[in-house]
Design an enzyme around this catalytic site. Structure first.
Site, PDB file in Angstrom:
ATOM      1  N   VAL A 134       0.864  -1.169   0.000  1.00 34.21           N
ATOM      2  CA  VAL A 134       0.000   0.000   0.000  1.00 34.21           C
ATOM      3  C   VAL A 134       0.907   1.226   0.000  1.00 34.21           C
ATOM      4  O   VAL A 134       2.068   1.133   0.413  1.00 34.21           O
ATOM      5  CB  VAL A 134      -0.925  -0.024   1.251  1.00 34.21           C
ATOM      6  CG1 VAL A 134      -0.118  -0.034   2.539  1.00 34.21           C
ATOM      7  CG2 VAL A 134      -1.923   1.124   1.259  1.00 34.21           C
ATOM      8  N   VAL A 271       6.759  -4.685  -9.350  1.00 30.72           N
ATOM      9  CA  VAL A 271       8.043  -4.857 -10.028  1.00 30.72           C
ATOM     10  C   VAL A 271       8.385  -6.343 -10.058  1.00 30.72           C
ATOM     11  O   VAL A 271       8.316  -7.030  -9.036  1.00 30.72           O
ATOM     12  CB  VAL A 271       9.148  -4.048  -9.330  1.00 30.72           C
ATOM     13  CG1 VAL A 271      10.508  -4.328  -9.965  1.00 30.72           C
ATOM     14  CG2 VAL A 271       8.822  -2.553  -9.393  1.00 30.72           C
ATOM     15  N   HIS A 553       9.491  -6.618  12.480  1.00 29.14           N
ATOM     16  CA  HIS A 553      10.699  -5.791  12.391  1.00 29.14           C
ATOM     17  C   HIS A 553      11.800  -6.502  11.613  1.00 29.14           C
ATOM     18  O   HIS A 553      12.971  -6.393  11.947  1.00 29.14           O
ATOM     19  CB  HIS A 553      11.209  -5.449  13.794  1.00 29.14           C
ATOM     20  CG  HIS A 553      10.312  -4.548  14.569  1.00 29.14           C
ATOM     21  ND1 HIS A 553      10.504  -4.283  15.915  1.00 29.14           N
ATOM     22  CD2 HIS A 553       9.217  -3.844  14.211  1.00 29.14           C
ATOM     23  CE1 HIS A 553       9.553  -3.462  16.342  1.00 29.14           C
ATOM     24  NE2 HIS A 553       8.766  -3.185  15.315  1.00 29.14           N
TER      25      HIS A 553
END
Length: 622
Positions: A134, A271, A553
Site C-alpha cells: 500500500v 516490479v 521488524h
C-alpha cells in the site's frame, strides 16, 4: 463502528483494482473531515513502455516515500515511484485497528517456513510475516510506535566499518523528519520540529497508564522519553500520529508533494525484475506488471530499491544479484555473487498470556472499542481508538543474559496492551496471530465472558536477538513468495532471555500498583505444555515456543558493509557492490538490528540515502 469494520473487510477483497478501485472509493467516502489541506490522493500515472526517468524508486514504504520526497526537491530530476498497492483508507487511519489491517490486501501475506522453536501451535505451524502492500508500506500496518533504539546500536554499525552511520552522524536525520507534537519535548536536543512526520502521544489517557508508571517506579525505574538520553525505564508510547489518526510515511512525505511536476507515482505496479546489463553490470531500468501488462522503464541515473527486507532481497536475486549457487538452483543466471538473503533478523514477542483485573472499564475490548461512544470520541480526535495498536505503555530492561557490560542497553522490551487476546470476541485478532479456535477455547474457554473482557496484556519482546535467519527463492518468478527461515530461538540464550522477560512481567503485575486491581494471570496451561509445572522456567520455554510471533521488524537481508567484507551486499553509501546505478535503501541494509521499533530507523535511512544520492550526483558536499 463495528458495522463499518465488517464493511471494510468485505470491500478489501481485491482481485483487479483500477485507479479508483475499492480502496480509493471507501477512502473518499469515509476519510475524516475536515480534510487536512496537505492530504489528498496521489494521482496515478502509467508510464509508457521504455519511458525514461532520472530515478526510479521501487516501493512507497517507510524509506521509499522519504527518498521520493527528497529527490523531487531537485526540480530537474524526473522521478518515478512504483508501488504494488494502492491508497490507504479510513480504517487504516484508526490506530487501534492496526492489527486487523494485516488481514486485508494491504498485506503481502508472507509466511515463514515451519519453525522448530517458534509458532509451533499456530495455524500451519508457521509464523505470519505481515508486510505493507500500500502507499506508505508497512507504516500503514505497523503499531505506529516511534522509537529509535539505543545510541550504541548505531555506533555498532560504525564499528563494523560503516563510515557515516554512528549515532552522532545519524541523529540529525532522525530529527530532520520529525515534527514532535509533545509539549514537554519541544526543546529536547533529541527531537526535531517542522519535519514532515508528526510524532505525538495518543490523546487518550488509558486507565492503566498511570498504574504502569507507578509499577515502574516501585521497581526502581524512571518514567522516560524512549527517544531521549537514556532508554532503560518505563514510558508512554510515542506514535506516528496526527490528531489521533495514523500519520503513515505516505501521508507524511508523499501527500504534501503530490503536485510536484517532476513526480510520477504508478500504483498497483508490481516490479518483477530490475534490468541489469550483464556486460556493463549497470542497472538500466525496471520491469513491472500493471493491469496484467508488462511495462519497462529506463533509469538515466539510478534505480533505488526500497521494497523492504523481503521484497528487496527477492528482487535482487530474481535480477541475478545473489548467492551464485542458490541462483543456479532456481535457474537464474548470476550477474554478481553476493550474500543476498543472509543476515535476516527480527524481534519476536511472546503473546497469549492474559492478566485479569477486578474492575470494569479499566481495559479495552471488542465491545468498548466498537461502541458508539468510542466512535464519537474518535471522530473528535480522541478516545480509546487512538491507542497505537492498543499499546498503552512501554518499558525497556537489561537482563542477566545480555552480553553487554553496559547496563544502559536493554535486551527486553515490555509492551502493555490495553486489552488482550482473551477479551477478543470477533475472532479477527486470533486470525492475525494465527491462533486456532481450538487453542483459544482450550486456554480461555473456562473464563466467563465478563472476566475475559476485564483482561489486558504485557508482552515481552526480544529486542537484541542473537539468532539469525535466511531468505531464499522458491523460483525465478516474483509471484512465488520466497522461503523465509526466521530461525527464532536458534540460539538458546534468546529463549532464556525471553523467560527473563516473562519474569519481569510478573514483577510488574505483582507491584502494589497493579495489586490494587487484584491483578492476576490466567493460569490455564497452554496446550502442549501441560506436562510442565505452571510458572516453571521449563513451562515458559514451552509456552514461548508455542505462540511467539513477529513484531514485524524484519531487517538485514541486504547487509551494509564496507568493500572487502564478504558478508556485505551494499556499501555504506548503500550502493550494491559490483553493480552501477543500483542502490538499496530500506530495512534490508541494517547490519545489526537495533533495540528499536524499526520504522523510525528506516525513515532515517531514507533521509540519509537521499543525501547520499545528492552528494554522489554533485548537489551536496560530502
Amino acid at each position: 463502528m463495528r458495522w463499518f469494520f465488517y464493511l471494510f473487510c468485505l470491500t478489501s477483497t481485491e482481485a483487479t483494482i483500477d485507479t479508483k478501485g475499492f480502496f480509493d472509493y471507501w477512502t473518499d467516502l469515509f476519510r475524516p473531515f475536515p480534510r487536512n489541506p496537505k492530504e489528498g490522493f496521489l494521482p496515478d500515472y502509467t508510464p509508457r513502455d521504455n519511458e525514461e526517468f532520472d530515478f526510479i524508486v521501487i516501493g512507497a514504504g517507510s524509506a521509499g516515500s522519504v527518498i521520493t520526497n527528497r529527490l523531487t526537491e531537485v526540480p530537474q530530476w524526473k522521478v518515478l515511484l512504483l508501488e504494488a498497492g494502492g491508497n490507504e483508507n479510513f480504517f487504516s487511519d484508526i490506530p487501534i485497528f492496526a492489527a486487523f489491517l494485516s488481514l486485508t490486501p494491504m498485506n503481502w501475506g508472507y509466511n515463514s517456513m515451519p519453525e522448530p522453536r517458534a509458532c509451533k501451535d499456530l495455524r500451519g505451524k508457521v509464523c505470519f510475516l505481515p508486510r505493507g502492500k500500500v502507499l506508505g508500506g508497512s507504516s500503514v500496518l505497523n503499531f505506529l510506535i516511534y522509537q529509535r533504539g539505543h545510541p550504541e546500536d548505531y555506533n555498532d554499525w560504525a564499528r563494523m566499518g560503516n563510515e557515516g552511520w554512528s549515532y552522532k552522524e545519524i541523529l540529525p536525520y532522525f530529527k530532520k523528519s520529525e515534527n514532535i507534537g509533545i509539549m514537554e519535548l519541544l526543546n529536547s536536543t533529541y527531537h526535531g520540529t517542522g519535519g514532515y512526520m508528526d510524532i505525538q502521544y495518543s490523546p487518550y489517557r488509558h486507565p492503566l497508564e498511570n498504574i504502569f508508571k507507578k509499577a515502574g517506579e516501585e521497581l526502581g525505574y524512571k518514567w522516560r522519553d524512549p527517544n531521549g538520553e537514556k532508554l532503560i525505564g518505563f514510558s508512554k508510547p510515542q506514535a506516528t500520529m496526527r490528531n489521533g489518526r495514523r500519520c503513515s510515511s505516505s501521508k507524511a512525505f508523499l501527500e504534501p508533494i503530490r503536485f510536484r511536476p517532476n513526480l510520477k507515482v504508478s500504483k498497483y505496479s508490481t516490479v518483477t525484475r530490475i534490468i541489469i546489463d550483464p556486460k556493463t553490470k549497470r542497472a538500466i531500468g525496471v520491469e513491472f506488471l500493471k493491469r496484467n501488462k508488462i511495462i519497462r522503464v529506463r533509469a538515466r541515473n539510478e534505480v533505488v530499491l526500497s521494497a523492504g527486507t523481503i521484497g528487496s532481497a527477492q528482487l535482487l536475486m530474481i535480477s541475478g544479484v545473489g548467492p551464485q549457487e542458490h541462483l543456479s538452483e532456481v535457474g537464474i543466471p548470476s550477474i554478481i555473487n553476493l550474500p543476498v538473503g543472509y543476515n535476516l533478523q527480527d524481534h519476536v514477542t511472546f503473546s497469549g498470556n492474559a492478566f485479569i483485573v477486578n474492575e470494569t472499564g479499566v481495559t479495552v475490548n471488542d465491545f468498548s472499542a466498537a461502541s458508539p461512544l468510542a466512535a464519537t470520541a474518535y471522530m473528535a480526535g480522541g478516545g480509546p481508538l487512538t491507542l497505537p495498536g492498543g499499546a498503552a505503555g512501554l518499558a525497556f530492561i537489561h537482563t542477566k543474559y545480555s552480553s553487554d557490560r553496559d547496563k544502559s542497553r536493554p535486551d527486553i522490551e515490555l509492551v502493555m496492551g490495553a486489552g488482550s487476546l482473551a477479551g477478543e470476541t470477533i475472532g479477527i485478532l486470533r486470525s492475525l496471530l494465527g491462533i486456532t479456535d481450538e487453542w483459544f477455547w482450550k486456554v480461555y474457554g473456562s473464563l466467563p465472558l465478563a472476566a475475559r473482557l476485564r483482561t489486558f496484556v504485557i508482552n515481552p519482546v526480544l529486542i537484541r536477538p542473537k539468532s539469525v535467519g535466511r531468505l531464499m527463492l522458491r523460483s525465478g518468478n516474483f509471484a512465488d513468495h520466497p522461503r523465509i527461515y526466521m530461525n527464532y530461538f536458534a540460539e538458546l540464550t534468546d529463549l532464556r532471555t525471553m523467560v527473563e522477560g516473562v519474569r519481569m512481567v510478573e514483577k510488574v503485575i505483582h507491584t502494589n500498583a497493579f495489586q490494587r486491581l487484584n491483578t492476576k494471570i490466567h493460569d490455564t496451561p497452554f496446550p502442549g505444555c501441560e506436562s510442565y509445572l505452571f510458572d516453571s522456567d521449563e513451562y515458559w520455554e514451552c509456552a514461548i515456543m508455542q505462540t511467539s510471533i513477529t513484531l514485524d521488524h524484519q531487517v538485514g537481508t541486504c547487509k551494509m558493509a564496507p568493500a572487502g567484507d564478504p558478508t556485505g551486499v551494499v556499501s555504506p553509501r548503500l550502493l550494491v557492490h559490483g553493480i552501477e546505478g543500483l542502490r538499496v535503501a530500506d530495512a534490508s541494509i541494517i547490519p545489526k538490528i537495533p533495540a528499536a521499533h524499526t520504522h523510525a530507523a528506516v525513515v532515517m535511512i531514507g533521509e540519509k540515502a537521499a543525501d547520499l544520492i545528492k552528494e554522489d550526483w554533485g548537489l551536496l558536499k560530502n
